[in-house]
Design an enzyme around this catalytic site. Structure first.
Site, PDB file in Angstrom:
ATOM      1  N   HIS A  77       2.199   3.468  -9.459  1.00  0.00           N
ATOM      2  CA  HIS A  77       1.972   1.798  -9.517  1.00  0.00           C
ATOM      3  C   HIS A  77       3.066   1.496 -10.029  1.00  0.00           C
ATOM      4  CE1 HIS A  77      -1.970   2.215  -7.559  1.00  0.00           C
ATOM      5  NE2 HIS A  77      -2.610   2.777  -8.513  1.00  0.00           N
ATOM      6  N   ASP A 116       0.993  -1.173  -0.100  1.00  0.00           N
ATOM      7  CA  ASP A 116      -0.087  -0.013  -0.031  1.00  0.00           C
ATOM      8  C   ASP A 116       0.860   1.092   0.006  1.00  0.00           C
ATOM      9  OD1 ASP A 116      -2.510   1.428  -0.245  1.00  0.00           O
ATOM     10  OD2 ASP A 116      -2.524   1.536   2.104  1.00  0.00           O
ATOM     11  N   LEU A 142      10.876 -20.579  -4.848  1.00  0.00           N
ATOM     12  CA  LEU A 142       9.957 -19.930  -4.103  1.00  0.00           C
ATOM     13  C   LEU A 142       8.673 -19.985  -4.884  1.00  0.00           C
ATOM     14  CD1 LEU A 142       9.506 -17.238  -2.295  1.00  0.00           C
ATOM     15  CD2 LEU A 142       9.562 -16.007  -4.372  1.00  0.00           C
TER      16      LEU A 142
HETATM   17  C1  IPE Z   1      -5.416  -2.881  -0.108  1.00  0.00           C
HETATM   18  O1  IPE Z   1      -4.999  -1.515  -0.007  1.00  0.00           O
HETATM   19  C2  IPE Z   1      -5.459  -3.434  -1.401  1.00  0.00           C
HETATM   20  C3  IPE Z   1      -4.108  -3.616  -1.934  1.00  0.00           C
HETATM   21  C4  IPE Z   1      -2.831  -3.278  -1.647  1.00  0.00           C
HETATM   22  C5  IPE Z   1      -4.105  -4.400  -3.205  1.00  0.00           C
HETATM   23  P1  IPE Z   1      -6.141  -0.319  -0.559  1.00  0.00           P
HETATM   24  O2  IPE Z   1      -5.533   0.691  -0.466  1.00  0.00           O
HETATM   25  O3  IPE Z   1      -7.030  -0.893  -1.555  1.00  0.00           O
HETATM   26  O4  IPE Z   1      -6.733  -0.444   0.941  1.00  0.00           O
HETATM   27  P2  IPE Z   1      -7.846   0.581   1.676  1.00  0.00           P
HETATM   28  O5  IPE Z   1      -8.803   1.076   0.802  1.00  0.00           O
HETATM   29  O6  IPE Z   1      -6.903   1.748   2.220  1.00  0.00           O
HETATM   30  O7  IPE Z   1      -8.309   0.002   2.883  1.00  0.00           O
HETATM   31  C1  IPE Z   2      -1.748   0.039  -3.106  1.00  0.00           C
HETATM   32  O1  IPE Z   2      -1.503   1.488  -3.156  1.00  0.00           O
HETATM   33  C2  IPE Z   2      -1.790  -0.571  -4.512  1.00  0.00           C
HETATM   34  C3  IPE Z   2      -2.983  -0.740  -4.990  1.00  0.00           C
HETATM   35  C4  IPE Z   2      -4.269  -1.029  -4.359  1.00  0.00           C
HETATM   36  C5  IPE Z   2      -3.509  -1.605  -6.437  1.00  0.00           C
HETATM   37  P1  IPE Z   2      -2.687   2.720  -3.454  1.00  0.00           P
HETATM   38  O2  IPE Z   2      -2.976   3.014  -4.928  1.00  0.00           O
HETATM   39  O3  IPE Z   2      -3.783   2.183  -2.434  1.00  0.00           O
HETATM   40  O4  IPE Z   2      -1.821   3.793  -2.775  1.00  0.00           O
HETATM   41  P2  IPE Z   2      -2.625   4.936  -1.725  1.00  0.00           P
HETATM   42  O5  IPE Z   2      -3.086   3.994  -0.440  1.00  0.00           O
HETATM   43  O6  IPE Z   2      -3.631   5.554  -2.618  1.00  0.00           O
HETATM   44  O7  IPE Z   2      -1.308   5.466  -1.457  1.00  0.00           O
HETATM   45 MG    MG Z   3      -4.007   2.336  -0.343  1.00  0.00          MG
END
Ligand code: IPE
Ligand code: IPE
Ligand code: MG
Length: 246
Positions: free
Chosen positions: A30, A13, A125
């Protein structure tokens, strides 16, 4: 001191915030996250004790994001797959996808099946990529199949064991994660492996995913070795087990 974890699961995240800080579009975050994922895979592959790495790449809830972000992520998954599969196979790494893949385009699904096939003999792995994954959806699909068996008379409802539910989960082939890492500062599970994480150690770091490198990973592992996993027993029982007479 605990031995290193055999199965590490990561909620990757913070990509969006990483990009925002740099005044870049979320998709640039990303793309940077993809590099961090590569580094995590390399780390896990080089580490003799780690058998399984599960990366949360797209949740069942992430479809609710703006359309251009979702389609950008789909393109990123497709290009990462086509560029990395040979390297994974060469490095003896097996890839598995966990989640409901039926919602992805036919060509992406085909790519995923081919990647699983091309790497099926990898022993160094097991890399599990959680895509369109939700912990509740996972448990629901497992329970549905048990319900079908009950309906056909193959199984009595009163005979259902925890192990029957586990056996139907997407991750049934691998042991439960010992360590969960979540980057990006939030202290929540966000519907990741709800069942499988029952006894995992939870490690939270404020580091945004694109900045999470092998040094940060080593730090998480070091933290893990100082935990005492009690599984409901007392601390004394557990340390006696580890050091006392048989
Ligand atoms: C969790 O992150 C999902 C992934 C890392 C794929 P999110 O950014 O979607 O989670 P929330 O919305 O903050 O809970
Ligand atoms: C996690 O990073 C990746 C996915 C959920 C695909 P985020 O896109 O949720 O990044 P933040 O939380 O907005 O910084
Ligand atoms: Mg996020």
């Amino acid at each position: 001191m605990l031995t290193p974890p055999k199965h590490i699961a990561i909620i990757m995240d913070g990509n969006g915030r990483w990009a925002k800080k740099r005044l870049m579009p979320r998709l640039a975050g990303h793309r940077a996250g993809r590099k961090a994922a590569r580094e995590a895979v390399e780390f896990a592959a080089r580490h003799a004790d780690i058998d399984v790495l599960t990366l949360f790449a797209f949740s069942t809830e992430n479809w609710a994001r703006p359309e251009d972000e979702v389609s950008g992520l789909m393109r990123l998954f497709a290009s990462a797959l086509s560029e990395e599969v040979d390297t994974l196979a060469k490095n003896d790494i097996r890839i598995r996808f966990v989640g409901d893949l039926s919602r992805f385009s036919a060509s992406l699904q085909q790519q995923m099946r081919e990647a699983e096939q091309a790497t099926q003999h990898g022993r160094r792995l097991c890399l599990q990529l959680a895509l369109n994954y939700g912990g509740r959806a996972d448990i629901t699909q497992s329970v549905k199949r048990l319900a079908e068996r009950v309906a056909t008379g193959d199984l009595a409802a009163s005979d259902i064991q925890e192990s029957d539910i586990s056996a139907g989960l997407y991750g049934a082939e691998v042991p439960d994660p010992d360590l969960l890492i979540r980057t990006g500062g939030e202290r929540r599970i966000s519907n990741f492996l709800l069942w499988d994480l029952a006894y995992a150690e939870l490690y939270f770091t404020d580091t945004l995913w694109p900045d999470f490198d092998r040094h940060e990973m080593a730090q998480a592992l070091e933290w893990f070795t100082h935990r005492q996993r009690r599984f409901g027993q007392t601390g004394e029982q557990v340390s006696n087990d580890a050091t006392g007479p048989a």
